[in-house]
Design an enzyme around this catalytic site. Structure first.
Site, mmCIF file in Angstrom:
data_model
loop_
_atom_site.group_PDB
_atom_site.id
_atom_site.type_symbol
_atom_site.label_atom_id
_atom_site.label_comp_id
_atom_site.label_asym_id
_atom_site.label_seq_id
_atom_site.Cartn_x
_atom_site.Cartn_y
_atom_site.Cartn_z
ATOM 1 N N THR A 187 0.866 -1.182 0.000
ATOM 2 C CA THR A 187 0.000 0.000 0.000
ATOM 3 C C THR A 187 0.899 1.227 0.000
ATOM 4 O OG1 THR A 187 -0.037 0.123 2.396
ATOM 5 C CG2 THR A 187 -1.744 -1.189 1.354
ATOM 6 N N GLU A 331 -5.946 -3.988 0.166
ATOM 7 C CA GLU A 331 -6.233 -5.054 1.125
ATOM 8 C C GLU A 331 -7.444 -5.889 0.733
ATOM 9 O OE1 GLU A 331 -5.504 -1.960 1.783
ATOM 10 O OE2 GLU A 331 -4.238 -1.741 3.544
ATOM 11 N N LYS A 444 -15.016 13.584 15.759
ATOM 12 C CA LYS A 444 -15.690 12.824 16.818
ATOM 13 C C LYS A 444 -16.171 13.798 17.885
ATOM 14 C CE LYS A 444 -12.705 9.158 15.372
ATOM 15 N NZ LYS A 444 -11.709 9.707 14.436
ATOM 16 N N TRP A 449 -20.442 11.291 15.186
ATOM 17 C CA TRP A 449 -19.480 11.587 14.140
ATOM 18 C C TRP A 449 -20.025 12.647 13.193
ATOM 19 C CZ3 TRP A 449 -17.243 6.192 12.332
ATOM 20 C CH2 TRP A 449 -16.374 5.732 13.337
#
Lengths: 551, 551
Positions: A187, A331, A444, A449
């Site tokens: 990555t 992934e 947060k 959120w």
């Protein structure tokens, strides 16, 4: 009670043998920039892959799970390496040619690559790295490009064509465990060191079946796929494997990724499918507007890597090129979702909305949303949480170097082994994912959120705003609160209160989500790939470098 | 080197959960014979499957790999059992309601079924067997039909709806090994005892992915599949699993398998796909000719179980219903090949020829041909050998009863574990299978094979021949030679030499393959399913019962 079925492993070898045997006529067409493209049948490419495997074993001494790296464009030789290396039991390591030199050298050393197959045109990129590579014994050069910069290399240098010429076209393929490593990809890692994902034969095989399901990309030997997404980027979204499984023809742009040659190859070779990130299509659209061409063959365009702007999707609809969103990451092999609208929405006003989502999860990908307090959130299309996924082609760890244990950082994997994607979003009751933010960028606030992206999009809809980035800053009462960082258009003069009222208007943003901290900047800092660099903004705020108004 | 991918098993449980979660709106439509059909969404059927699993565990005491049998038509309740039983870790055993009573009892005892779920309409078939069933403790009855014949049963009798009513709609599904048994099905066994094939969770999952690939049946949630092929026959060709994986709607005929109701359900429910054996379609064609209906929704008709006569294929083409051959057997789950013409043949004279083959092998099925002397034959479209196959959804043994080792007869499995299909045929260079005979019927003459089917077809093309069966008989010089058994049409008068010259004419049959032994019979003996019973013919010949002319 055991079944009475045969225990046959799912391997890349099997995909290769099948592609050659049953789909030998299908073609890999590689663009050469001038004149006729190179045309190579699966039968020919397969025979050359076998020769390459023989050469790697007999001439270069590649054994067991030695890593063989590629630093190559999308072309037939790269496909040959895709099959030869895993089929012989070794591990293909695709190197991202867009990375900085230092990062590339780090990755080659970390993976302990013994061989690098490199396109001649990329020698200028590779040569300066060579003194820093500790494990590379062989360089194999393919295609045009000056070899001179390799003159001083300590590694042995081979010509690809000379190396494979005259080698046997048969190979007694080893019986492999389907869980064995087949390929690896790092990555790009915006934070910390790059992390290696190691795909298994099983994960590649299953991902290829999935890609070829009618609900997914659903291609057959009647299709030609223009593979713009690089082979060094998550196995070109699995297309080289999927195509050999079903006999789908591949059109490979090699290094000709500019809008003009892409438009030309679409017109001349008439692919039915294409896969690329949105920026490529944005460029193509500009090109097609300036110099119209016949692109009507392209009935399906898979877009991933980032969301396709609705305006771009509509513009392509008008050209007869139907864009289909897909979501994934290194992934996830990468197909995590594909945005085919559900049957009931086809032909209705709902359809376009479904196409703008990231897509629907296939049976092979389990998904769940985790809220700010670690709680599971419902699939109601409204509750936003971090997306976690599980499945046979999803990573459960990272490669930690030869002989070392796999790496399982807590912020990337849950205790029960699911991948934490770092993406925040909602899932509709019928399994369509909509991403709203990155987990590291979400604000947060008091156990709830706030999406930084929603605030940014709403702000940028104001006629006086050129750009806007919203980041979380510490707040004594709420934990975190949003800071709005605004770039005004030239000559614009608008107050923060006006902007806040604009956000609150027409129910765009809930009252408790409205920022109370505002600042004007000349430009938003950007990462090397052009995304907002929110790390820098947060640091500047922490160090008191920003002139913040609070109200 | 191990991969870093998650180790997630491929299970029927996962297909169930996915179908309910993501494709909850898709429907199972079950024909009821009058009025509106029963319509049940995947969400509803899935919830009822969970209730059934709870009932089987809590009320009937089903544990681990207990066998739960079904004696049912194609309907929503049968689909519920398809998912509930394997998901809870038990084994679904589908009973073939066309078998003779004695064979059925043998199979239930051999599998040691503890539970039988039976449709009310099939009680007359089950009741007489009950005294012979040694392991069945529970009978669960679903749907209309007189329960009276079960009055004297020693097994406990339950009503399906009462049993599941009010049960929880959640179940803590066990983590299963993907190689564990999920379902079993016995081959009808023309010779010897029936043999049980035990499908694993893995084989069913992979077969479902394969069925949904664009090169195979390639259906999506925009399709409705008319599942005529019985659920007791190789998992209805995998359709109940494949449909839950991709949200494909199912149209289930229950016991209404006659041409008239089939025609009516096609016209009313407009399925896009159907799957059945040729005899069903022959009947449907007669019905449609007599009473035309709108069947234009059916764009894909998968035919397997036997070859579709070219005339039938053309007749359906004219109705807009496109027939696609598939080949398989109980031991192959069953999809072994699907006859989608290759891209280069589409729209050419070759296309129809490809459609008449049994089809092309997918990546999951490896194939080879073994000649009379055990040698491997090339894929040249001409060399005929016995077809052997290998793959993750192909049987490698038979079930040999509780606690016993799997059964691997030499005539069914090669030393290296491939399935010997018992079918003789050729494979084209591009992987299309054409079956020419059954291995037990082929005539082994001097190290070469003569196809009995080719001779029969050529003979039956003569205007005076009503039927013809060709069998192998012992021959001192050649090992075996063909015996032609001919039924003449009423009033016909034709000599054997004329028939032999007819066979030889226009190169139809090679000279060395022409029979020298001929006999006239009044009719060809047939098996219970209407095929030529060549065993009987061979025995009659051996016992001198036939009046044979040799020349």
């Amino acid at each position: 009670m055991l079944s009475t079925m045969q225990d046959v492993p799912l391997t890349v070898t099997r995909i290769l043998v099948h592609g050659v045997q049953v789909h030998g006529r299908s073609q890999i067409i590689t663009w050469t920039g001038e004149g006729e493209p190179q045309r190579r049948s699966f039968a020919e490419a397969g025979a050359r892959a076998v020769q390459l495997a023989n050469a790697l074993r007999d001439e270069l001494g590649v054994r067991d799970d030695d890593r063989v790296a590629t630093l190559m464009w999308n072309n037939a030789e790269h496909v040959e390496a895709y099959f030869a290396v895993p089929a012989m039991g070794a591990v293909l390591h695709t190197l991202n040619l867009r990375l900085a030199a230092e990062q590339l050298a780090w990755i080659v050393n970390h993976a302990a690559d013994r061989v690098i197959i490199v396109n001649g045109s990329l020698i200028p990129l590779l040569a300066p790295l060579l003194p820093h590579l500790r494990t590379v014994e062989h360089l194999v050069v393919s295609g045009p490009g000056d070899r001179a910069p390799l003159a001083g290399a300590t590694a042995r240098v081979h010509e690809y064509e000379d190396l494979i010429a005259g080698r046997p076209t048969t190979y007694d393929w080893p019986e492999l465990d389907e869980r064995q490593a087949a390929a690896m990809c790092y990555t790009s890692g915006t934070t910390g060191d790059p992390k290696g994902v190691v795909y298994s034969h099983r994960s590649i095989y299953l991902h290829s079946m999935q890609a070829n399901m009618a609900q997914s990309m659903g291609l057959t030997d009647r299709d030609t796929s223009l593979v713009v997404v690089p082979q060094f980027h998550v196995n070109a979204w699995g297309l080289p494997h999927a195509t050999f499984m079903s006999g789908i023809n591949m059109l490979m742009p090699d290094r000709f990724l500019q809008p003009a040659p892409l438009a030309e190859m679409i017109e001349r070779e008439r692919p039915t499918h294409a896969a690329a990130v949105p920026t490529i299509w944005q460029g193509l659209l500009t090109e097609l507007t300036a110099r119209p061409r016949d692109v009507s063959s392209l009935v399906q365009v898979t877009i991933g890597g980032a969301a396709c702007p609705p305006s771009l999707m509509r513009a392509f609809d008008e050209l007869g090129m139907r864009v289909c969103h897909a979501w994934g990451m290194t992934e996830t092999s990468p197909l995590g979702t594909v945005a085919r609208p559900p049957a009931h929405a086809v032909g209705t006003d709902e359809e376009f909305g479904y196409r703008l989502t990231q897509g629907r999860f296939p049976a092979g990908v389990e998904a769940r949303l985790t809220g700010p307090g670690g709680e599971r959130l419902p699939w109601d299309g409204e509750s936003a949480g971090e997306l976690e996924v599980r499945g046979p082609w999803i990573a459960g760890a990272y490669y930690n170097g030869p002989g070392a244990e796999p790496l399982r950082p807590d912020d990337k994997f849950s205790a029960d082994g699911w991948l934490k994607t770092g993406d925040v979003g909602t899932i509709s009751p019928d399994g369509f994912l909509t991403l709203t933010d990155r987990a590291k960028d979400v604000i947060k606030s008091g156990g709830e959120w706030i999406s930084s992206v929603d605030l940014e999009n709403a702000l940028m809809a104001h006629p006086d705003v050129a750009e806007a980035a919203v980041v979380a800053v510490p707040d004594d009462r709420w934990g975190e609160r949003p800071l709005a960082t605004v770039v005004l258009k030239e000559g614009a003069d608008v107050g923060f209160e006006t902007l806040r009222d604009f956000l609150a208007g027409e129910g765009k943003i809930a009252k408790w989500q409205l920022p109370e901290r505002w600042t004007i900047v000349e430009s938003v800092p950007k990462t090397s790939v052009g995304k907002f660099d929110k790390k820098v903004l947060r640091r500047r705020y922490a160090e008191g470098e920003l002139d913040v108004t609070k109200f």
